[in-house]
Design a protein around this motif. Structure first.
Motif, PDB file in Angstrom:
ATOM      1  N   LEU A 197     -13.856   7.076 -11.155  1.00  0.00           N
ATOM      2  CA  LEU A 197     -13.631   8.429 -11.664  1.00  0.00           C
ATOM      3  C   LEU A 197     -14.322   9.457 -10.785  1.00  0.00           C
ATOM      4  O   LEU A 197     -13.742  10.481 -10.426  1.00  0.00           O
ATOM      5  CB  LEU A 197     -14.141   8.557 -13.105  1.00  0.00           C
ATOM      6  N   ILE A 198     -15.555   9.187 -10.449  1.00  0.00           N
ATOM      7  CA  ILE A 198     -16.259  10.101  -9.552  1.00  0.00           C
ATOM      8  C   ILE A 198     -15.543  10.143  -8.207  1.00  0.00           C
ATOM      9  O   ILE A 198     -15.338  11.208  -7.627  1.00  0.00           O
ATOM     10  CB  ILE A 198     -17.726   9.663  -9.353  1.00  0.00           C
ATOM     11  N   ALA A 199     -15.161   8.946  -7.738  1.00  0.00           N
ATOM     12  CA  ALA A 199     -14.463   8.875  -6.456  1.00  0.00           C
ATOM     13  C   ALA A 199     -13.220   9.743  -6.476  1.00  0.00           C
ATOM     14  O   ALA A 199     -12.928  10.466  -5.519  1.00  0.00           O
ATOM     15  CB  ALA A 199     -14.113   7.429  -6.129  1.00  0.00           C
ATOM     16  N   CYS A 200     -12.452   9.694  -7.554  1.00  0.00           N
ATOM     17  CA  CYS A 200     -11.192  10.441  -7.557  1.00  0.00           C
ATOM     18  C   CYS A 200     -11.448  11.939  -7.527  1.00  0.00           C
ATOM     19  O   CYS A 200     -10.697  12.690  -6.885  1.00  0.00           O
ATOM     20  CB  CYS A 200     -10.276  10.024  -8.710  1.00  0.00           C
ATOM     21  N   VAL A 201     -12.506  12.387  -8.186  1.00  0.00           N
ATOM     22  CA  VAL A 201     -12.832  13.815  -8.132  1.00  0.00           C
ATOM     23  C   VAL A 201     -13.204  14.211  -6.704  1.00  0.00           C
ATOM     24  O   VAL A 201     -12.763  15.234  -6.176  1.00  0.00           O
ATOM     25  CB  VAL A 201     -13.984  14.160  -9.102  1.00  0.00           C
ATOM     26  N   LEU A 234      -6.219   8.629  -6.793  1.00  0.00           N
ATOM     27  CA  LEU A 234      -6.567   9.730  -7.672  1.00  0.00           C
ATOM     28  C   LEU A 234      -6.366   9.386  -9.135  1.00  0.00           C
ATOM     29  O   LEU A 234      -7.147   9.763  -9.981  1.00  0.00           O
ATOM     30  CB  LEU A 234      -5.720  10.964  -7.333  1.00  0.00           C
ATOM     31  N   THR A 235      -5.283   8.694  -9.448  1.00  0.00           N
ATOM     32  CA  THR A 235      -5.036   8.418 -10.859  1.00  0.00           C
ATOM     33  C   THR A 235      -4.845   6.947 -11.183  1.00  0.00           C
ATOM     34  O   THR A 235      -5.394   6.456 -12.168  1.00  0.00           O
ATOM     35  CB  THR A 235      -3.800   9.195 -11.361  1.00  0.00           C
ATOM     36  N   THR A 236      -4.112   6.217 -10.368  1.00  0.00           N
ATOM     37  CA  THR A 236      -3.812   4.837 -10.747  1.00  0.00           C
ATOM     38  C   THR A 236      -5.058   3.959 -10.763  1.00  0.00           C
ATOM     39  O   THR A 236      -5.312   3.237 -11.739  1.00  0.00           O
ATOM     40  CB  THR A 236      -2.762   4.222  -9.796  1.00  0.00           C
ATOM     41  N   VAL A 237      -5.835   4.005  -9.678  1.00  0.00           N
ATOM     42  CA  VAL A 237      -7.007   3.132  -9.600  1.00  0.00           C
ATOM     43  C   VAL A 237      -8.041   3.449 -10.697  1.00  0.00           C
ATOM     44  O   VAL A 237      -8.493   2.543 -11.403  1.00  0.00           O
ATOM     45  CB  VAL A 237      -7.643   3.203  -8.190  1.00  0.00           C
ATOM     46  N   ALA A 257      -9.006  -3.184 -13.302  1.00  0.00           N
ATOM     47  CA  ALA A 257      -9.189  -2.948 -11.875  1.00  0.00           C
ATOM     48  C   ALA A 257      -9.679  -4.187 -11.158  1.00  0.00           C
ATOM     49  O   ALA A 257     -10.490  -4.940 -11.667  1.00  0.00           O
ATOM     50  CB  ALA A 257     -10.170  -1.804 -11.671  1.00  0.00           C
ATOM     51  N   HIS A 258      -9.193  -4.358  -9.954  1.00  0.00           N
ATOM     52  CA  HIS A 258      -9.746  -5.394  -9.099  1.00  0.00           C
ATOM     53  C   HIS A 258     -10.941  -4.792  -8.403  1.00  0.00           C
ATOM     54  O   HIS A 258     -10.966  -3.609  -8.115  1.00  0.00           O
ATOM     55  CB  HIS A 258      -8.716  -5.816  -8.039  1.00  0.00           C
ATOM     56  N   GLY A 259     -11.926  -5.619  -8.110  1.00  0.00           N
ATOM     57  CA  GLY A 259     -13.128  -5.145  -7.429  1.00  0.00           C
ATOM     58  C   GLY A 259     -12.788  -4.431  -6.133  1.00  0.00           C
ATOM     59  O   GLY A 259     -13.381  -3.416  -5.779  1.00  0.00           O
ATOM     60  N   VAL A 260     -11.783  -4.973  -5.453  1.00  0.00           N
ATOM     61  CA  VAL A 260     -11.355  -4.388  -4.176  1.00  0.00           C
ATOM     62  C   VAL A 260     -10.979  -2.924  -4.337  1.00  0.00           C
ATOM     63  O   VAL A 260     -11.396  -2.060  -3.574  1.00  0.00           O
ATOM     64  CB  VAL A 260     -10.130  -5.162  -3.620  1.00  0.00           C
ATOM     65  N   ASP A 261     -10.177  -2.654  -5.376  1.00  0.00           N
ATOM     66  CA  ASP A 261      -9.744  -1.272  -5.622  1.00  0.00           C
ATOM     67  C   ASP A 261     -10.922  -0.339  -5.758  1.00  0.00           C
ATOM     68  O   ASP A 261     -10.944   0.761  -5.198  1.00  0.00           O
ATOM     69  CB  ASP A 261      -8.920  -1.200  -6.917  1.00  0.00           C
ATOM     70  N   VAL A 262     -11.887  -0.777  -6.566  1.00  0.00           N
ATOM     71  CA  VAL A 262     -13.034   0.076  -6.854  1.00  0.00           C
ATOM     72  C   VAL A 262     -13.796   0.389  -5.580  1.00  0.00           C
ATOM     73  O   VAL A 262     -14.111   1.549  -5.284  1.00  0.00           O
ATOM     74  CB  VAL A 262     -13.965  -0.592  -7.893  1.00  0.00           C
ATOM     75  N   VAL A 263     -14.065  -0.674  -4.816  1.00  0.00           N
ATOM     76  CA  VAL A 263     -14.804  -0.473  -3.567  1.00  0.00           C
ATOM     77  C   VAL A 263     -14.011   0.426  -2.623  1.00  0.00           C
ATOM     78  O   VAL A 263     -14.536   1.357  -2.019  1.00  0.00           O
ATOM     79  CB  VAL A 263     -15.081  -1.842  -2.889  1.00  0.00           C
ATOM     80  N   LEU A 264     -12.714   0.150  -2.543  1.00  0.00           N
ATOM     81  CA  LEU A 264     -11.845   0.923  -1.654  1.00  0.00           C
ATOM     82  C   LEU A 264     -11.846   2.398  -2.033  1.00  0.00           C
ATOM     83  O   LEU A 264     -11.928   3.279  -1.168  1.00  0.00           O
ATOM     84  CB  LEU A 264     -10.415   0.368  -1.734  1.00  0.00           C
ATOM     85  N   SER A 265     -11.759   2.677  -3.340  1.00  0.00           N
ATOM     86  CA  SER A 265     -11.718   4.086  -3.752  1.00  0.00           C
ATOM     87  C   SER A 265     -13.029   4.765  -3.393  1.00  0.00           C
ATOM     88  O   SER A 265     -13.039   5.916  -2.964  1.00  0.00           O
ATOM     89  CB  SER A 265     -11.396   4.228  -5.234  1.00  0.00           C
ATOM     90  N   GLY A 266     -14.140   4.027  -3.557  1.00  0.00           N
ATOM     91  CA  GLY A 266     -15.418   4.597  -3.160  1.00  0.00           C
ATOM     92  C   GLY A 266     -15.434   4.899  -1.668  1.00  0.00           C
ATOM     93  O   GLY A 266     -15.860   5.977  -1.231  1.00  0.00           O
ATOM     94  N   ALA A 267     -14.936   3.935  -0.894  1.00  0.00           N
ATOM     95  CA  ALA A 267     -14.925   4.116   0.558  1.00  0.00           C
ATOM     96  C   ALA A 267     -14.053   5.297   0.962  1.00  0.00           C
ATOM     97  O   ALA A 267     -14.440   6.127   1.794  1.00  0.00           O
ATOM     98  CB  ALA A 267     -14.428   2.828   1.227  1.00  0.00           C
ATOM     99  N   VAL A 268     -12.871   5.382   0.359  1.00  0.00           N
ATOM    100  CA  VAL A 268     -11.966   6.491   0.683  1.00  0.00           C
ATOM    101  C   VAL A 268     -12.626   7.824   0.340  1.00  0.00           C
ATOM    102  O   VAL A 268     -12.550   8.785   1.102  1.00  0.00           O
ATOM    103  CB  VAL A 268     -10.623   6.334  -0.075  1.00  0.00           C
ATOM    104  N   ALA A 269     -13.299   7.840  -0.811  1.00  0.00           N
ATOM    105  CA  ALA A 269     -13.953   9.084  -1.230  1.00  0.00           C
ATOM    106  C   ALA A 269     -15.000   9.524  -0.220  1.00  0.00           C
ATOM    107  O   ALA A 269     -15.028  10.683   0.203  1.00  0.00           O
ATOM    108  CB  ALA A 269     -14.582   8.905  -2.608  1.00  0.00           C
ATOM    109  N   ILE A 270     -15.856   8.577   0.159  1.00  0.00           N
ATOM    110  CA  ILE A 270     -16.919   8.918   1.110  1.00  0.00           C
ATOM    111  C   ILE A 270     -16.314   9.362   2.439  1.00  0.00           C
ATOM    112  O   ILE A 270     -16.723  10.360   3.032  1.00  0.00           O
ATOM    113  CB  ILE A 270     -17.865   7.714   1.314  1.00  0.00           C
ATOM    114  N   ALA A 271     -15.326   8.594   2.895  1.00  0.00           N
ATOM    115  CA  ALA A 271     -14.699   8.922   4.175  1.00  0.00           C
ATOM    116  C   ALA A 271     -14.093  10.318   4.150  1.00  0.00           C
ATOM    117  O   ALA A 271     -14.297  11.131   5.050  1.00  0.00           O
ATOM    118  CB  ALA A 271     -13.640   7.878   4.502  1.00  0.00           C
TER     119      ALA A 271
END
Lengths: 343, 260, 266
Positions: free
Chosen positions: B150-154, B213-216, B225-239
């Motif tokens: 959720l934080i990542a999507c924001v 933004l919304t699906t993950v 959620a798969h762990g991969v998704d969560v980590v990926l969304s965090g990574a995308v957010a930081i990037a």
């Protein structure tokens, strides 16, 4: 040509006091304040004259001009412009007038003036050949013939204003309302617009009503001024008369050949300025020659000159206070003065 | 802490200024409700013949829609008013004043304005999210686990917006590039699985990362959620956030050297 | 009489030329606005996938064609007069129009028509994109369908213009009148068939929608362009009726609003 009778305009605005409690109250119950922008104006302007509307900001000049052109409906009173009721906005009426507002553009910003002028020509039913002729004539007079095919945003403020004037006059209106037409322009642009307006008035006998902050506009163009103060008309008449009435004194400036005290100088007139050797006195016109003779005799000044106080000072006071006090305090009765001079 | 105080002052004055228009306030709330009703109606059309939406049930789809609505409200409240101002300031040349302030320019520009009009959307969206999550069994227990996505999507949303807004430093005349972005974000109302595989899924995962933004986050809320998704969304957010900062610095260098 | 018509036509023509010249100066923006109308492409993807088992008898190919047509229709019938008018009222530009012996409305109409012409190439490119995604659905409407479709689109544009103009009269009273339009827009989005063909609607909702002009704004012209049966007569009737109602409201609003505008300082 333009007749106003007891013209008034009152605006209603919502008033809000500061503070949170007042604000909440405001959300649910609005209080209105009435502002009388124009109070019982009556005047009559003959055809072909150039009149100046003077007044401080907020005195009601622009509101009056908008009422005369039909944009604002008066709260009370009547107005007839060129024989029409302006607010009815009849086509015949609109074809005869123009209103130019100093800072607002009617020409399209991103297009060359020529494109907008073509639209105006069509809207006012001027045929293309005639429009060409008029554009050539007017742009020649205004000095913008080379600028008409460049986008408006590329022109300087002065050039833009001249193009606005051109557009406003394309349909040869008989009545011109100009609200601060030279605002923000440099000296050259101001002067050329002034001479243009004089020329237009001479050639076509148009009636021109103009408001301005610049006295130079008024002195250059207007024989008659209407002075407004807080919505009321405080003076209506010739410009020269008001200047004369307000300035029964003349400024006498000179340099002393040797220092003297202010008390001594005061016997000759009101001391407006006295620093070391430089002196500026205000002397009533009636006493002028007499006092000058005494100054020469008694003070041996060098470099003396006599001037009218600047018109701005007069008008400034008029606009600020709504009335004019003669500049300079009354001089003591004649008997004492002769005594004082004989030192 | 000074920053927090600054934010409070910014937003208080903005709020006061906006609430002057009480008719507006009502209209904004009405608009939110009508919009949401319409969105729900549109969503329901997919489920009419007993179908699922790409394998998502009605309640699960509501979580996605709710999240989208809340993010949309967040955009209207914080992103639109601030980032549109960037364009204006670049146009008028008043960006200089911001740069002279002793506050980080990105911070100032991002949080200066606050528009309460988006708040109804945020509230309705969150409400819908909770309703949908509770409808799909036991999902409410997963909210803590969903925190990161959720934080990542924001952060992702903000970064995308800010990058778009930064481009206006070069292309002042075409500021409505943000509109193009916004229209593509509309795809976020629906779970990514509802789209045909191929071009659509590619675009909405990698080009306009609506999936993150919304699906993950929705999957995370539902405990799917798969762990991969969560980590990926965090990574995308930081990037993306790092990108937005770097891009902004780059733009500023260009702006200050080119200003006339 | 003829002279009056000739003069009127001349005025329109000159204004149109000026507006086209103006739009050309910011064609880049127009392109971007056109590109931001991609919702039909999104809906196309969703519904094409959902239609694989042909609910209500609509095949995926028909879905693609429907949304490609919706894209064209929506882009060609978009109206923005309320925002333009709002600007003109707030900045006092309306005063300049009021001083001219020609109704200001023609300026706005000329602006809309001019913009359409600049927008068209982008729209056609977007339709090309739709067909690139689903080549099996690519088609070109028959000439009679195109002509009828064009006529309906023109009528839709006129009706939407009149309706929005009526709302625009609120600009005299509040400076956020465009919010009213947003409400109306929501109704338009969900009842017009922009998000799904009307066949997908529950029957009661569909019946209700068909009383409003909205379905005829999108669903009707889209169906015509697809070459499918469409409620043409019904559409014209309902749109005319609603159009007249809003025209009446607009006239009243204009008169009252002008008085208000002149009371508060033009």
């Amino acid at each position: 040509m333009i007749v106003a009778q007891d013209l008034s305009k009152t605006f209603r605005t919502a008033s809000r006091k500061p503070g949170a409690a007042a604000f909440l109250r405001y959300l649910f119950h609005r209080e209105y304040k009435e502002i009388q922008a124009v109070k019982n104006l009556s005047f009559s302007i003959p055809k072909g004259s150039i009149c100046g509307f003077l007044g401080a900001n907020g005195a009601g000049k622009t509101t009056t001009l908008k009422m005369l052109s039909g944009l604002i409906q008066p709260s009370s009173g009547t107005v007839r412009t060129g024989g029409f009721d302006p607010f009815e906005r009849r086509k015949d009426f609109l074809r005869r007038i123009t209103l130019v507002i100093g800072q607002k553009q009617q020409l399209i910003w991103d297009l060359p003036a020529l494109d907008s002028l073509r639209v105006n020509a069509a809207v006012y039913e001027i045929d293309a050949a005639e429009a060409q002729r008029r554009i050539a004539e007017l742009s020649e007079l205004l000095g913008v013939s080379q600028k008409l095919d460049q986008p408006m945003r590329k022109l300087s403020l002065g050039e833009r204003m001249k193009c606005e004037l051109l557009a406003a006059l394309l349909h040869r209106p008989e009545i011109l309302f100009l609200d601060e037409p030279t605002l923000g322009l440099d000296i050259n642009a101001q002067q050329s617009i002034r001479s243009f307006l004089r020329e237009y008035n001479a050639r076509y006998g148009a009636t021109i009503l103009l408001t301005s902050h610049y006295m130079a506009d008024i002195t250059a163009l207007c024989e008659r001024v209407l002075v407004m103060h807080e919505g009321s008309l405080v003076y209506d008449g010739s410009l020269q008369a008001i200047v004369d009435r307000a300035t029964p004194v003349r400024e006498v400036e000179f340099e002393l050949s040797q220092p003297t005290t202010t008390d001594v100088l005061q016997r000759f007139g009101e001391v407006a300025e006295h620093s070391e050797l430089k002196v500026r006195l205000l002397v009533p016109r009636s006493e002028l020659t007499h006092t000058l003779a005494h100054i020469f005799e008694q003070l041996q000044p060098t470099d003396l000159s006599v001037k009218e106080p600047p018109i701005e000072a007069v008008m400034g006071q008029l606009l600020r206070d709504g009335k004019v006090e003669p500049i300079g305090t009354p001089i003591q009765p004649a008997a004492d003065k002769h005594e004082a001079v004989r030192v | 802490m000074r920053l927090l105080r600054l934010i409070r002052i910014f937003w208080a004055t903005a709020l006061l200024a906006e609430i002057e228009y009480r008719v507006n306030f009502l209209l904004a709330a009405l608009n939110s409700m009508a919009s949401l009703a319409g969105a729900l109606f549109g969503l329901s059309l997919f489920f009419r013949h007993g179908a699922t939406l790409g394998g998502w049930s009605w309640n699960e789809a509501l979580v996605v829609l709710g999240l989208f609505t809340a993010l949309s409200g967040l955009s209207s409240t914080l992103l639109t008013p601030n980032l549109n101002r960037i364009v204006e300031q670049v146009k008028d040349g008043t960006l200089d004043f911001v740069l002279l302030k002793p506050v980080d320019s990105q911070f100032w520009l991002s949080l200066r304005r606050f528009s309460p009009w988006g708040i109804p959307d945020v509230l309705f969206g969150l409400g819908l999210l909770i309703y949908g999550a509770s409808g799909a069994s036991g999902a409410l227990l997963n909210l803590p686990g969903a925190l990161l996505p959720l934080i990542a999507c924001v952060v992702i949303l903000y970064s995308l917006w800010f990058i778009m807004a930064t481009t206006t430093v070069w292309f002042v005349q075409i500021y409505n590039v943000t509109e193009v972005l916004r229209s593509m974000l509309d795809a976020g109302r629906f779970p990514i699985d509802a789209f045909p595989s191929g071009a659509y899924r590619f675009v909405f995962t990698f080009l306009v990362p609506v999936a993150f933004l919304t699906t993950v986050p929705a999957r995370a809320v539902l405990g799917l959620a798969h762990g991969v998704d969560v980590v990926l969304s965090g990574a995308v957010a930081i990037a993306l956030f790092a990108c937005s900062r770097a891009f902004w610095r780059f733009a500023l260098r260009f702006y200050t050297s080119a200003s006339s | 009489m003829f002279e009056a018509i000739r003069l009127w036509a001349l005025k329109i023509r000159v204004q149109l030329a000026a507006q086209i010249a103006l739009v050309a100066t910011y064609r880049a923006e127009v392109v971007l606005w056109a590109l931001s109308g991609t919702l039909p492409i999104i809906m196309m993807g969703l519904w094409t996938k959902a239609a694989t088992d042909a609910p209500a008898g609509i095949t995926p190919v028909q879905m693609v064609r429907y949304f490609a047509a919706v894209l064209l229709v929506r882009q060609m019938t978009f109206v923005w007069v309320i925002w333009e008018f709002e600007q003109d009222v707030m900045q006092g530009h309306l005063s300049h129009f009021l001083l001219r012996p020609f109704s200001p409305i023609w300026h706005y109409i000329a602006g809309h028509i001019g913009e359409r012409l600049v927008r068209l190439p982008v729209v056609l490119a977007l339709i090309g994109l739709c067909f690139a995604l689903y080549p099996s659905a690519a088609f070109v409407p028959s000439l009679s369908d195109l002509l009828l479709g064009f006529a309906v689109i023109a009528f839709v544009l006129l009706t939407r213009f009149v309706m929005q103009l009526a709302s625009a009269m609120m600009c005299f009273y509040t400076d956020r009148a465009s919010n009213i339009e947003t409400l109306q827009f929501t109704a338009y989005m969900f009842l017009s068939g922009a998000i799904a063909p009307l066949e997908m609607f529950p029957p009661q909702v569909r019946a209700f929608a068909e009383l409003t002009p909205y379905p005829y704004f999108v669903y009707l012209p889209a169906r015509i362009l697809m070459g499918e049966p469409a409620p043409v007569a019904q559409g014209f009737t309902v749109m005319t009726l609603w159009g007249l109602v809003f025209l009446g409201l607009q006239q009243i609003g204009w008169r009252r609003g002008l008085r208000h505008y002149s009371s508060y300082g033009a």
